[in-house]
Design a protein around this motif. Structure first.
Motif, PDB file in Angstrom:
ATOM      1  N   LEU A  13      46.183  26.603  45.544  1.00 21.03           N
ATOM      2  CA  LEU A  13      46.717  27.781  44.878  1.00 21.03           C
ATOM      3  C   LEU A  13      48.159  27.591  44.436  1.00 21.03           C
ATOM      4  O   LEU A  13      48.901  26.797  45.016  1.00 21.03           O
ATOM      5  CB  LEU A  13      46.688  28.984  45.828  1.00 21.03           C
ATOM      6  N   ASP A  14      48.541  28.382  43.442  1.00 20.05           N
ATOM      7  CA  ASP A  14      49.952  28.475  43.098  1.00 20.05           C
ATOM      8  C   ASP A  14      50.640  29.116  44.300  1.00 20.05           C
ATOM      9  O   ASP A  14      50.144  30.095  44.869  1.00 20.05           O
ATOM     10  CB  ASP A  14      50.170  29.356  41.867  1.00 20.05           C
ATOM     11  N   LYS A  15      51.780  28.562  44.687  1.00 19.34           N
ATOM     12  CA  LYS A  15      52.483  29.059  45.871  1.00 19.34           C
ATOM     13  C   LYS A  15      52.865  30.533  45.714  1.00 19.34           C
ATOM     14  O   LYS A  15      52.739  31.309  46.657  1.00 19.34           O
ATOM     15  CB  LYS A  15      53.726  28.218  46.153  1.00 19.34           C
ATOM     16  N   ASP A  16      53.284  30.931  44.519  1.00 22.83           N
ATOM     17  CA  ASP A  16      53.660  32.334  44.329  1.00 22.83           C
ATOM     18  C   ASP A  16      52.469  33.267  44.512  1.00 22.83           C
ATOM     19  O   ASP A  16      52.606  34.380  45.015  1.00 22.83           O
ATOM     20  CB  ASP A  16      54.339  32.557  42.976  1.00 22.83           C
ATOM     21  N   ILE A  17      51.285  32.803  44.145  1.00 28.04           N
ATOM     22  CA  ILE A  17      50.069  33.602  44.342  1.00 28.04           C
ATOM     23  C   ILE A  17      49.769  33.727  45.831  1.00 28.04           C
ATOM     24  O   ILE A  17      49.479  34.813  46.334  1.00 28.04           O
ATOM     25  CB  ILE A  17      48.858  32.968  43.613  1.00 28.04           C
ATOM     26  N   THR A  68      48.027  24.358  49.594  1.00 28.03           N
ATOM     27  CA  THR A  68      46.635  24.387  50.020  1.00 28.03           C
ATOM     28  C   THR A  68      46.469  25.487  51.062  1.00 28.03           C
ATOM     29  O   THR A  68      47.290  25.632  51.960  1.00 28.03           O
ATOM     30  CB  THR A  68      46.220  23.028  50.621  1.00 28.03           C
ATOM     31  N   LEU A  69      45.418  26.262  50.904  1.00 25.68           N
ATOM     32  CA  LEU A  69      45.119  27.354  51.821  1.00 25.68           C
ATOM     33  C   LEU A  69      43.639  27.272  52.164  1.00 25.68           C
ATOM     34  O   LEU A  69      42.800  27.215  51.262  1.00 25.68           O
ATOM     35  CB  LEU A  69      45.433  28.698  51.155  1.00 25.68           C
ATOM     36  N   THR A  70      43.318  27.236  53.444  1.00 23.76           N
ATOM     37  CA  THR A  70      41.917  27.228  53.869  1.00 23.76           C
ATOM     38  C   THR A  70      41.566  28.624  54.357  1.00 23.76           C
ATOM     39  O   THR A  70      42.270  29.195  55.189  1.00 23.76           O
ATOM     40  CB  THR A  70      41.679  26.187  54.971  1.00 23.76           C
ATOM     41  N   ILE A  71      40.491  29.170  53.786  1.00 21.45           N
ATOM     42  CA  ILE A  71      40.049  30.519  54.139  1.00 21.45           C
ATOM     43  C   ILE A  71      38.583  30.485  54.526  1.00 21.45           C
ATOM     44  O   ILE A  71      37.871  29.528  54.224  1.00 21.45           O
ATOM     45  CB  ILE A  71      40.264  31.525  52.989  1.00 21.45           C
ATOM     46  N   THR A  72      38.137  31.538  55.178  1.00 21.94           N
ATOM     47  CA  THR A  72      36.731  31.712  55.523  1.00 21.94           C
ATOM     48  C   THR A  72      36.209  32.889  54.716  1.00 21.94           C
ATOM     49  O   THR A  72      36.814  33.955  54.711  1.00 21.94           O
ATOM     50  CB  THR A  72      36.571  31.982  57.028  1.00 21.94           C
ATOM     51  N   ARG A  90      34.864  25.482  35.490  1.00 23.89           N
ATOM     52  CA  ARG A  90      36.076  25.383  36.307  1.00 23.89           C
ATOM     53  C   ARG A  90      35.688  25.064  37.745  1.00 23.89           C
ATOM     54  O   ARG A  90      34.579  25.351  38.182  1.00 23.89           O
ATOM     55  CB  ARG A  90      36.855  26.702  36.310  1.00 23.89           C
ATOM     56  N   SER A  91      36.645  24.514  38.480  1.00 26.17           N
ATOM     57  CA  SER A  91      36.415  24.335  39.914  1.00 26.17           C
ATOM     58  C   SER A  91      36.501  25.709  40.580  1.00 26.17           C
ATOM     59  O   SER A  91      37.123  26.638  40.045  1.00 26.17           O
ATOM     60  CB  SER A  91      37.467  23.402  40.516  1.00 26.17           C
ATOM     61  N   THR A  92      35.885  25.836  41.723  1.00 24.69           N
ATOM     62  CA  THR A  92      35.925  27.102  42.454  1.00 24.69           C
ATOM     63  C   THR A  92      37.369  27.465  42.801  1.00 24.69           C
ATOM     64  O   THR A  92      37.781  28.610  42.638  1.00 24.69           O
ATOM     65  CB  THR A  92      35.070  27.012  43.732  1.00 24.69           C
ATOM     66  N   SER A  93      38.143  26.497  43.239  1.00 28.14           N
ATOM     67  CA  SER A  93      39.532  26.745  43.605  1.00 28.14           C
ATOM     68  C   SER A  93      40.335  27.237  42.404  1.00 28.14           C
ATOM     69  O   SER A  93      41.094  28.208  42.504  1.00 28.14           O
ATOM     70  CB  SER A  93      40.160  25.465  44.172  1.00 28.14           C
TER      71      SER A  93
END
Length: 107
Positions: A13-17, A68-72, A90-93
């Motif tokens: 992700l964009d860090k600001d997001i 990088t952010l890992t979520i469930t 597009r990629s999911t990310s």
């Protein structure tokens, strides 16, 4: 009552997001994963009702710091989002990053 099956996904992700989503999640006393899942479910509902198209979240390419952010996420929700990302080539990310950018602009 059984909990829905979940999957972990790492997002680039964009860090600001990421920072804005963390702020919004904290305001609602939710985890980041739960907040993102809520946003994804709302997007799915809009797409399925015809109120939103995947083109609605298009944006200009931008250069920004990434993280990088890992979520469930609920497996069914993630499956739908993967379908939309595939339809958009597009990629999911990347798709989720664009969706979150659009969402955070409205908040």
């Amino acid at each position: 009552m059984l909990k829905p099956l979940t999957e972990s996904i790492s997002l680039y992700l964009d860090k600001d997001i990421r920072d804005r989503v963390a702020e919004l999640a904290a305001k609602q006393d939710r985890s980041i994963s739960k907040y993102i899942t809520m946003v994804l479910k709302a997007h799915i509902a809009e797409v399925e009702s015809g109120k939103a198209l995947t083109d609605d979240i298009a944006e200009k390419k931008r250069e920004s710091e990434k993280c990088t952010l890992t979520i469930t996420v609920d497996s069914v929700v993630l499956g739908k989002i993967r379908e939309y990302a595939d339809l958009d080539d597009r990629s999911t990310s990347y798709y989720i990053n664009r969706l979150l950018r659009s969402h955070t602009k409205m908040q």
